[in-house]
Design a protein around this motif. Structure first.
Motif, short mmCIF file in Angstrom:
data_model
loop_
_atom_site.label_atom_id
_atom_site.label_comp_id
_atom_site.label_asym_id
_atom_site.label_seq_id
_atom_site.Cartn_x
_atom_site.Cartn_y
_atom_site.Cartn_z
N LYS A 7 -24.18 6.87 39.98
CA LYS A 7 -24.80 8.01 40.66
C LYS A 7 -25.63 7.52 41.85
O LYS A 7 -25.60 8.12 42.92
CB LYS A 7 -25.67 8.80 39.68
N LYS A 35 -24.92 8.24 45.77
CA LYS A 35 -26.00 8.83 46.56
C LYS A 35 -26.21 8.03 47.85
O LYS A 35 -26.40 8.60 48.92
CB LYS A 35 -27.29 8.87 45.73
N GLN A 65 -23.42 8.85 50.09
CA GLN A 65 -23.68 10.18 50.67
C GLN A 65 -24.61 10.06 51.87
O GLN A 65 -24.36 10.67 52.92
CB GLN A 65 -24.30 11.09 49.61
N PRO A 106 -29.17 19.31 48.62
CA PRO A 106 -28.41 19.38 47.36
C PRO A 106 -27.66 20.69 47.15
O PRO A 106 -26.52 20.68 46.67
CB PRO A 106 -29.48 19.18 46.29
N THR A 163 -24.44 20.32 49.32
CA THR A 163 -23.71 19.05 49.37
C THR A 163 -22.22 19.23 49.16
O THR A 163 -21.40 18.69 49.92
CB THR A 163 -24.29 18.05 48.35
N VAL A 222 -21.69 13.50 43.59
CA VAL A 222 -23.07 13.75 44.00
C VAL A 222 -23.39 15.23 44.03
O VAL A 222 -24.47 15.66 43.68
CB VAL A 222 -23.38 13.13 45.38
#
Length: 132
Positions: free
Chosen positions: A11, A15, A18, A71, A74, A130
């Motif tokens: 994760k 991230k 991302q 978020p 995303t 994500v």
């Protein structure tokens, strides 16, 4: 010794990916405004208002880059990146067969196409791992 669970580690990795993708898109979008003459040769000859198309694609890249940081947006932004990269793909393929490739040389044009698929895969992975 603390051992991080694999799912937590992955994760974090996605991230970071991302954030890199977001920053890359924002940077590329800003470059459309700073050096539009570089991007204009990529716009197909049959389309009018090349500079406006370059600016519009720059805006889209900046917006998608920013939305990747939020978020709530995303997944949608990652989907937008996939669509944008798919829209740009024919342009990059066309560049391979052009007498004067916009990217500078046939060698660079050939090398550029696989990166389009890399960007699509990264956006898909960000969406999957994500996104909320």
């Amino acid at each position: 010794i603390f051992v991080m669970p694999k799912n937590v580690f992955m994760k974090i990795v996605w991230k970071v990916v991302q954030v890199i993708l977001s920053l890359f898109l924002i940077y590329a979008g800003v470059k459309h405004f700073l050096t539009p003459a570089f991007y204009e040769p990529f716009v197909p000859a049959f389309l009018p208002a090349k500079t406006m198309i370059v600016y519009a694609s720059g805006v889209v890249e900046i917006v998608l880059g920013v939305l990747l940081f939020i978020p709530k947006y995303t997944k949608r932004a990652a989907t937008g990146v996939i669509v944008l990269m798919l829209l740009f793909l024919p342009i990059h393929i066309w560049d391979i067969f052009s007498d004067t490739p916009a990217i500078g040389s046939h060698d660079l044009a050939i090398k550029r196409v696989p990166f389009q698929f890399v960007f699509i895969a990264i956006a898909y992975a960000v969406k999957r791992f994500v996104g909320n």
